[in-house]
Motif scaffolding. Structure first.
Motif, PDB file in Angstrom:
ATOM      1  N   UNK A  17      -7.605   9.202   7.767  1.00  0.00           N
ATOM      2  CA  UNK A  17      -6.880   8.273   6.911  1.00  0.00           C
ATOM      3  C   UNK A  17      -6.259   7.150   7.737  1.00  0.00           C
ATOM      4  N   UNK A  18      -5.665   7.490   8.876  1.00  0.00           N
ATOM      5  CA  UNK A  18      -5.071   6.474   9.744  1.00  0.00           C
ATOM      6  C   UNK A  18      -6.133   5.517  10.272  1.00  0.00           C
ATOM      7  N   UNK A  19      -7.306   6.043  10.600  1.00  0.00           N
ATOM      8  CA  UNK A  19      -8.387   5.191  11.095  1.00  0.00           C
ATOM      9  C   UNK A  19      -8.858   4.202  10.041  1.00  0.00           C
ATOM     10  N   UNK A  20      -8.637   4.523   8.794  1.00  0.00           N
ATOM     11  CA  UNK A  20      -8.987   3.616   7.691  1.00  0.00           C
ATOM     12  C   UNK A  20      -7.887   2.596   7.412  1.00  0.00           C
ATOM     13  N   UNK A  21      -6.813   2.691   8.158  1.00  0.00           N
ATOM     14  CA  UNK A  21      -5.719   1.755   7.954  1.00  0.00           C
ATOM     15  C   UNK A  21      -4.726   2.166   6.894  1.00  0.00           C
ATOM     16  N   UNK A  22      -4.792   3.432   6.460  1.00  0.00           N
ATOM     17  CA  UNK A  22      -3.879   3.932   5.449  1.00  0.00           C
ATOM     18  C   UNK A  22      -2.521   4.277   6.055  1.00  0.00           C
ATOM     19  N   UNK A  23      -1.501   4.148   5.254  1.00  0.00           N
ATOM     20  CA  UNK A  23      -0.194   4.675   5.631  1.00  0.00           C
ATOM     21  C   UNK A  23      -0.199   6.172   5.325  1.00  0.00           C
ATOM     22  N   UNK A  24       0.144   6.982   6.312  1.00  0.00           N
ATOM     23  CA  UNK A  24       0.070   8.437   6.159  1.00  0.00           C
ATOM     24  C   UNK A  24       1.432   9.051   6.415  1.00  0.00           C
ATOM     25  N   UNK A  25       1.821   9.916   5.499  1.00  0.00           N
ATOM     26  CA  UNK A  25       3.072  10.656   5.611  1.00  0.00           C
ATOM     27  C   UNK A  25       2.734  12.135   5.725  1.00  0.00           C
ATOM     28  N   UNK A  26       3.309  12.816   6.706  1.00  0.00           N
ATOM     29  CA  UNK A  26       3.031  14.232   6.936  1.00  0.00           C
ATOM     30  C   UNK A  26       4.245  15.069   6.579  1.00  0.00           C
ATOM     31  N   UNK A  27       4.019  16.102   5.770  1.00  0.00           N
ATOM     32  CA  UNK A  27       5.070  17.070   5.470  1.00  0.00           C
ATOM     33  C   UNK A  27       5.150  18.062   6.628  1.00  0.00           C
ATOM     34  N   UNK A  71       0.844  -1.196   0.000  1.00  0.00           N
ATOM     35  CA  UNK A  71       0.000   0.000   0.000  1.00  0.00           C
ATOM     36  C   UNK A  71       0.880   1.248   0.000  1.00  0.00           C
ATOM     37  N   UNK A  72       0.695   2.101  -0.984  1.00  0.00           N
ATOM     38  CA  UNK A  72       1.479   3.322  -1.057  1.00  0.00           C
ATOM     39  C   UNK A  72       1.012   4.306   0.012  1.00  0.00           C
ATOM     40  N   UNK A  73       1.935   5.065   0.616  1.00  0.00           N
ATOM     41  CA  UNK A  73       1.517   6.052   1.612  1.00  0.00           C
ATOM     42  C   UNK A  73       0.774   7.217   0.976  1.00  0.00           C
ATOM     43  N   UNK A  74      -0.007   7.879   1.805  1.00  0.00           N
ATOM     44  CA  UNK A  74      -0.721   9.095   1.427  1.00  0.00           C
ATOM     45  C   UNK A  74       0.017  10.274   2.047  1.00  0.00           C
ATOM     46  N   UNK A  75       0.361  11.267   1.246  1.00  0.00           N
ATOM     47  CA  UNK A  75       1.019  12.459   1.768  1.00  0.00           C
ATOM     48  C   UNK A  75      -0.035  13.489   2.137  1.00  0.00           C
ATOM     49  N   UNK A  76       0.064  14.036   3.352  1.00  0.00           N
ATOM     50  CA  UNK A  76      -0.824  15.111   3.795  1.00  0.00           C
ATOM     51  C   UNK A  76       0.035  16.313   4.153  1.00  0.00           C
ATOM     52  N   UNK A  77      -0.166  17.428   3.448  1.00  0.00           N
ATOM     53  CA  UNK A  77       0.469  18.673   3.860  1.00  0.00           C
ATOM     54  C   UNK A  77      -0.480  19.370   4.834  1.00  0.00           C
ATOM     55  N   UNK A  78       0.077  20.012   5.839  1.00  0.00           N
ATOM     56  CA  UNK A  78      -0.770  20.697   6.816  1.00  0.00           C
ATOM     57  C   UNK A  78      -1.314  19.788   7.890  1.00  0.00           C
ATOM     58  N   UNK A  79      -0.721  18.615   8.083  1.00  0.00           N
ATOM     59  CA  UNK A  79      -1.221  17.689   9.098  1.00  0.00           C
ATOM     60  C   UNK A  79      -1.035  18.218  10.516  1.00  0.00           C
ATOM     61  N   UNK A  80      -0.135  19.182  10.698  1.00  0.00           N
ATOM     62  CA  UNK A  80       0.033  19.785  12.018  1.00  0.00           C
ATOM     63  C   UNK A  80      -0.949  20.926  12.245  1.00  0.00           C
ATOM     64  N   UNK A  81      -1.747  21.231  11.231  1.00  0.00           N
ATOM     65  CA  UNK A  81      -2.764  22.267  11.352  1.00  0.00           C
ATOM     66  C   UNK A  81      -4.132  21.671  11.641  1.00  0.00           C
ATOM     67  N   UNK A 109       1.846   7.726  12.265  1.00  0.00           N
ATOM     68  CA  UNK A 109       2.077   8.662  11.167  1.00  0.00           C
ATOM     69  C   UNK A 109       3.574   8.824  10.916  1.00  0.00           C
ATOM     70  N   UNK A 110       3.941   8.893   9.671  1.00  0.00           N
ATOM     71  CA  UNK A 110       5.322   9.117   9.261  1.00  0.00           C
ATOM     72  C   UNK A 110       5.517  10.601   8.983  1.00  0.00           C
ATOM     73  N   UNK A 111       6.639  11.148   9.389  1.00  0.00           N
ATOM     74  CA  UNK A 111       6.912  12.550   9.103  1.00  0.00           C
ATOM     75  C   UNK A 111       8.099  12.671   8.169  1.00  0.00           C
ATOM     76  N   UNK A 112       8.016  13.655   7.288  1.00  0.00           N
ATOM     77  CA  UNK A 112       9.112  13.947   6.383  1.00  0.00           C
ATOM     78  C   UNK A 112       9.334  15.446   6.398  1.00  0.00           C
TER      79      UNK A 112
END
Length: 249
Positions: free
Chosen positions: A21-31, A1-11, A48-51
């Motif tokens: 997205x995490x509750x759905x079992x998705x891999x989530x990457x936060x910018x 499963x490819x991760x989903x990138x979310x910008x503004x996840x700290x907002x 959540x993964x951070x980059x």
């Protein structure tokens, strides 16, 4: 499963998009611009993964989208007044162009761009819809103007074949409004007794969790190049404060 990138996840809105997205079992990457400072905001988002990256840094955006399948571009410089408007344009306009270009080059399958209902045209005595036209001259202040221009960029990418869907939230309210946002500050100021008067105007108010759900639905069902209002209830400020009075006493 490819991760989903979310910008503004700290907002505000981005946090809720990432959570759902995490509750759905998705891999989530936060910018995130500063991983250490962002840790507190993201502490509840287990897994959540951070980059590290910045909308004004094209190289960091290329790294952030690498390997992802979808991007939710929620981040924006959201202030009603700024001493240097050019900074807002760099983030909201140039940053959107750079992120979409990086996502297109990386071959991402889908992008949801978070615009604002402020880009929806308004006609006196009529309710606005996704099809109500608007022009740059109607946009008041650098925030609305920058978001209007950024939305045009998103539409251009869609016209060129990149699968971009646009959502236009109204005035979200709810938990985890960290700063708070200008809308949240209205609520906070009222509760603190710091609002001795108010204008005879109104807002369309929507629960932030519904806005996040609207993002996910737009990704799943939205048509490329179309925009979708994510709204709730039209209320005057007096009605909003009346509801707050009932809830809080």
């Amino acid at each position: 499963m490819k991760p989903v990138l979310v910008t503004g996840a700290t907002g505000f809105v981005g946090w809720h998009v990432a959570r759902q997205m995490l509750e759905r079992g998705q891999r989530v990457r936060a910018l995130v611009r500063d991983p250490e400072r962002s840790a507190k905001a993201l502490a509840e988002l287990e897994g959540i993964e951070t980059v590290p990256g910045d909308l004004r840094d094209e190289d960091s955006l290329a790294r952030a989208v690498g390997g992802c399948g979808t991007v939710y571009h929620v981040a924006a410089d959201y202030r009603l007044w700024v001493p240097r408007p050019e900074e807002m344009y760099r983030s909201n306009v140039d940053g959107t162009r750079s992120l979409l270009a990086a996502a297109q080059k990386a071959g991402l399958e889908r992008c949801v761009y978070t615009s604002t209902v402020g880009c929806i045209g308004m006609r006196k005595g009529e309710l606005g819809s996704e099809d109500t036209p608007a022009g740059l001259k109607e946009m008041q202040g650098p925030y609305k103007r920058s978001k209007f221009l950024a939305e045009k960029i998103a539409l251009q990418f869609a016209e060129q074949g990149f699968p971009v869907v646009i959502v236009n939230p109204t005035a979200p309210v709810g938990d985890h409004d960290f700063r708070p946002t200008p809308t949240g500050k209205i609520v906070v100021d009222f509760l603190r007794g710091a609002m001795p008067a108010f204008l005879d105007t109104g807002l369309n108010v929507v629960y932030v969790g519904d806005v996040a759900a609207g993002h996910l639905l737009a990704c799943e069902r939205g048509r490329v190049g179309e925009r979708y209002i994510l709204g709730g209830e039209n209320l005057t400020l007096q009605q909003i404060f009346g509801k707050l009075e009932e809830v809080t006493g």
